[in-house]
Scaffold this active site. Structure first.
Site, mmCIF file in Angstrom:
data_model
loop_
_atom_site.group_PDB
_atom_site.id
_atom_site.type_symbol
_atom_site.label_atom_id
_atom_site.label_comp_id
_atom_site.label_asym_id
_atom_site.label_seq_id
_atom_site.Cartn_x
_atom_site.Cartn_y
_atom_site.Cartn_z
ATOM 1 N N LYS A 142 0.852 -1.189 0.000
ATOM 2 C CA LYS A 142 0.000 0.000 0.000
ATOM 3 C C LYS A 142 0.890 1.243 0.000
ATOM 4 O O LYS A 142 1.582 1.520 0.965
ATOM 5 C CB LYS A 142 -0.907 0.042 1.228
ATOM 6 C CG LYS A 142 -1.978 1.121 1.072
ATOM 7 C CD LYS A 142 -2.679 1.466 2.365
ATOM 8 C CE LYS A 142 -1.951 2.496 3.173
ATOM 9 N NZ LYS A 142 -1.779 3.787 2.482
ATOM 10 N N GLU B 278 10.880 1.287 9.983
ATOM 11 C CA GLU B 278 11.809 2.400 9.838
ATOM 12 C C GLU B 278 10.985 3.655 10.068
ATOM 13 O O GLU B 278 10.116 3.992 9.274
ATOM 14 C CB GLU B 278 12.450 2.376 8.449
ATOM 15 C CG GLU B 278 13.709 3.202 8.395
ATOM 16 C CD GLU B 278 13.463 4.536 7.750
ATOM 17 O OE1 GLU B 278 13.411 5.528 8.517
ATOM 18 O OE2 GLU B 278 13.320 4.595 6.541
ATOM 19 N N CYS C 160 13.498 11.173 6.438
ATOM 20 C CA CYS C 160 13.661 10.705 7.819
ATOM 21 C C CYS C 160 15.102 10.888 8.288
ATOM 22 O O CYS C 160 15.356 11.057 9.476
ATOM 23 C CB CYS C 160 13.222 9.253 7.943
ATOM 24 S SG CYS C 160 13.979 8.188 6.709
ATOM 25 N N GLU D 23 10.261 15.771 15.093
ATOM 26 C CA GLU D 23 10.559 15.654 13.668
ATOM 27 C C GLU D 23 9.648 16.616 12.900
ATOM 28 O O GLU D 23 8.439 16.459 12.894
ATOM 29 C CB GLU D 23 10.314 14.211 13.201
ATOM 30 C CG GLU D 23 10.629 14.009 11.743
ATOM 31 C CD GLU D 23 10.413 12.569 11.280
ATOM 32 O OE1 GLU D 23 9.323 12.025 11.497
ATOM 33 O OE2 GLU D 23 11.350 12.007 10.677
HETATM 34 P P1 NAI Z 1 2.093 8.028 8.294
HETATM 35 O O1 NAI Z 1 3.061 7.285 9.138
HETATM 36 O O2 NAI Z 1 0.754 8.283 8.854
HETATM 37 O O3 NAI Z 1 1.874 7.299 6.899
HETATM 38 C C1 NAI Z 1 2.766 6.380 6.310
HETATM 39 C C2 NAI Z 1 1.976 5.218 5.740
HETATM 40 O O4 NAI Z 1 1.305 4.507 6.768
HETATM 41 C C3 NAI Z 1 0.900 5.606 4.747
HETATM 42 O O5 NAI Z 1 0.891 4.648 3.707
HETATM 43 C C4 NAI Z 1 -0.371 5.525 5.578
HETATM 44 O O6 NAI Z 1 -1.518 5.311 4.812
HETATM 45 C C5 NAI Z 1 -0.064 4.337 6.442
HETATM 46 N N1 NAI Z 1 -0.813 4.253 7.695
HETATM 47 C C6 NAI Z 1 -1.155 5.265 8.526
HETATM 48 N N2 NAI Z 1 -1.811 4.797 9.607
HETATM 49 C C7 NAI Z 1 -1.882 3.448 9.465
HETATM 50 C C8 NAI Z 1 -2.443 2.398 10.249
HETATM 51 N N3 NAI Z 1 -3.046 2.641 11.420
HETATM 52 N N4 NAI Z 1 -2.342 1.125 9.781
HETATM 53 C C9 NAI Z 1 -1.716 0.865 8.621
HETATM 54 N N5 NAI Z 1 -1.186 1.817 7.836
HETATM 55 C C10 NAI Z 1 -1.255 3.098 8.244
HETATM 56 O O7 NAI Z 1 2.773 9.357 7.880
HETATM 57 P P2 NAI Z 1 2.043 10.669 7.315
HETATM 58 O O8 NAI Z 1 0.757 10.945 8.012
HETATM 59 O O9 NAI Z 1 2.009 10.561 5.861
HETATM 60 O O10 NAI Z 1 3.092 11.747 7.771
HETATM 61 C C11 NAI Z 1 3.049 12.240 9.098
HETATM 62 C C12 NAI Z 1 4.428 12.556 9.587
HETATM 63 O O11 NAI Z 1 5.213 11.357 9.629
HETATM 64 C C13 NAI Z 1 5.206 13.470 8.684
HETATM 65 O O12 NAI Z 1 4.868 14.790 8.921
HETATM 66 C C14 NAI Z 1 6.608 13.116 9.074
HETATM 67 O O13 NAI Z 1 6.977 13.808 10.230
HETATM 68 C C15 NAI Z 1 6.545 11.654 9.376
HETATM 69 N N6 NAI Z 1 6.980 10.788 8.268
HETATM 70 C C16 NAI Z 1 8.143 10.112 8.405
HETATM 71 C C17 NAI Z 1 8.604 9.326 7.381
HETATM 72 C C18 NAI Z 1 9.883 8.615 7.493
HETATM 73 O O14 NAI Z 1 10.460 8.250 6.473
HETATM 74 N N7 NAI Z 1 10.380 8.336 8.676
HETATM 75 C C19 NAI Z 1 7.888 9.194 6.124
HETATM 76 C C20 NAI Z 1 6.642 9.896 6.094
HETATM 77 C C21 NAI Z 1 6.234 10.667 7.140
#
Ligand code: NAI
Ligand code: MG
Length: 473
Positions: A173, A249, A283, A377
């Site tokens: 996904k 990660e 990240c 972050e």
């Molecule tokens: P997120 O962690 O909510 O989303 C990442 C993925 O997880 C997406 O595909 C989302 O649909 C999925 N997801 C979210 N909740 C889930 C659940 N309960 N069960 C299964 N899948 C789920 O990140 P988001 O909302 O896009 O970004 C929020 C913050 O996260 C950003 O502002 C940033 O600070 C951080 N972030 C960090 C990343 C990294 O590489 N460490 C990458 C993206 C965001």
């Protein structure tokens, strides 16, 4: 408007419901996405399950899988411009990065893990008792891959490539903000020879939606996730209910230590890349920059000058270095830290709001080290710069974070480089460079930055079931 499908059992599929994906430069929807229903998710997991339980993929030799993954990599490069444009349209990253880095790295991930799995060996364990023991690494099963929006295709491929190379099947996904490239990738992969059902792509959101349904499905054998630490906790709870192994990660707040004996030209150059690449939506961003006092003023002046020289503009323009943030919601979040920084007493040396959903390269000083701006972050083009006096203080401030993904240090003193690298609590330490990766090396983080490591043998450990066989001689 373009249509973005799901991809199930070898075919693109529409869905009975849709959502829109936004082009953050135009600040308008550009495509309609098939929003997977529970039935669609069930079909995707069923297809992946069947491809694993009865299909050829896990039973092929690793060499045969390598050949398919190489063919997929070639096909990715043949479609490089198309895939790059999908990611740039969907999340606003500069086209030079999509074309020059993300797409070639996607192909490299496929080739590397194909090769690695084909060359991996097992152990023979001669026993004094006369028994004969040996190990095997069997494919683990159906992998769920949940990826974020900051490197849409590249990060998805970092999960999918090892899963496939070690004989698993996948339901992936992509993030709801960036659904386009992975759906197209799956189609290209099947055209290049990947059997139907081996890679399936579902589309939608996380909580109470397809992300949650996928990660709580008991038919899933592995979950690999990159994203926010809070999301990791939610997915972890869902996974543990089924005792499904996870690889996470998560977020970071990378420290970057510039010592007075550093090559300042190189340190300025790398420190700029470390925090402003991908508009800071990384990240690994070096978002806490600590400079040893004797060179603090000089370094800061040069760093601000370099930040102001960055080209901000239309992400489709090959000259652009900083595009918009990936979504309105994310832009609002990053902008809120600008206000918070002032409330917490920080001074903005340069940067701030740009046109549309742009934040220009922002340099903050005098921020409260215990404040939110220094600890959370931000995931935007925003860096806090602080002076430090000696090595002990440098190490202490660098380690003063709940995260532990990566750290950097700049010094011309070899002994110091080894000493400090040894004392930093981080999954990766870069000395006099940044972002340089050997795909055999462990990648992941300590503390709130994750669980486990991926890369080379670490990926093999996660994506297989290691088995011991003992035979009486
Ligand atoms: P997120 O962690 O909510 O989303 C990442 C993925 O997880 C997406 O595909 C989302 O649909 C999925 N997801 C979210 N909740 C889930 C659940 N309960 N069960 C299964 N899948 C789920 O990140 P988001 O909302 O896009 O970004 C929020 C913050 O996260 C950003 O502002 C940033 O600070 C951080 N972030 C960090 C990343 C990294 O590489 N460490 C990458 C993206 C965001
Ligand atoms: Mg989008």
């Amino acid at each position: 408007m373009e249509q973005i499908p799901q991809f199930i059992d070898g075919e693109p599929r529409a869905a009975s419901r849709t959502f829109e994906t936004i082009d953050p430069h135009a600040r308008a929807p550009w495509a309609t996405v098939a929003h997977s229903t529970r039935e669609d998710l069930d079909a995707a997991v069923t297809a992946a399950r069947r491809a694993f339980d009865d299909g050829p993929w896990p039973r092929m030799s690793p060499e045969a899988r390598r050949d398919v993954l190489h063919a997929v990599a070639d096909a990715v490069m043949a479609h490089a411009d198309e895939l790059a444009r999908l990611d740039t349209t969907d999340m606003g990253k500069p086209i030079s990065a999509s074309t020059g880095k993300d797409v070639p790295r996607t192909a490299q991930n496929l080739r590397f893990f194909g090769d690695y799995a084909a060359m991996a060996t097992d152990e023979r364990l001669p026993m004094a008792s006369g028994h004969h023991a040996y190990t095997t690494h069997d494919p683990a099963g159906v992998t769920a891959s949940i990826s974020p929006w900051n490197f849409p295709l590249m990060l998805a491929s970092w999960k999918i490539a090892p899963a496939l190379a070690f004989g698993n099947t996948v339901v992936a996904k992509p993030a709801e903000q960036t659904p386009a490239s992975l759906a197209r990738f799956a189609e290209i992969a099947v055209e290049a020879g990947l059997p139907a059902g081996v890679l399936n792509v579902v589309q939608g959101f996380g909580p109470d939606d397809v992300g949650e349904w996928l990660t709580s499905d008991p038919r899933i054998d592995r979950i690999t996730f990159t994203g926010e630490s809070g999301t990791g906790r939610a997915i972890g709870r869902a996974a543990m209910a089924n005792l499904t192994p996870v690889s996470f990660e998560l977020g970071g707040k990378g420290a970057n230590l510039v010592f007075a004996d550093a090559d300042l030209d190189a340190a300025v150059d790398w420190s700029i890349k470390a925090v402003f690449t991908n508009a800071g939506q990384v990240c690994l961003a070096g978002s806490r920059l600590y400079v040893q006092r004797p060179v603090y003023e000089e370094f800061l002046a040069r760093f601000v000058e370099a930040a102001e020289a960055m080209v901000v503009g239309d992400p489709m323009d090959p000259a652009t270095e900083i595009g918009p943030l990936a979504s309105e919601e994310h832009w609002r979040k990053v902008v809120s830290y600008l206000d918070l920084a002032r409330e917490e007493g920080a001074k903005v040396l340069t940067g701030g709001r740009g046109e549309g959903w742009v934040v220009t390269p922002t340099v903050l000083v005098d921020a409260d080290p215990d404040g939110r701006v220094c600890r959370e972050e931000i995931f935007g083009p925003m860096v806090v710069v602080q002076p430090f006096d000696d090595e002990d203080e440098g190490v202490a401030v660098a380690n003063d974070t709940p995260y532990g993904l990566n750290a950097m240090l700049f010094t011309e003193d070899l002994r110091r480089a080894h000493r400090v690298a040894g004392r930093l609590r981080a999954g990766t330490v870069w000395v006099n460079c940044f972002f340089v990766r050997d795909l055999r090396a462990p990648f992941g983080g300590a503390g709130d930055s994750g669980i486990g490591r991926e890369g080379g043998a670490y990926s093999r450990e996660f994506f297989t079931e290691p088995k011991a066989v003992v035979i009486e001689a």
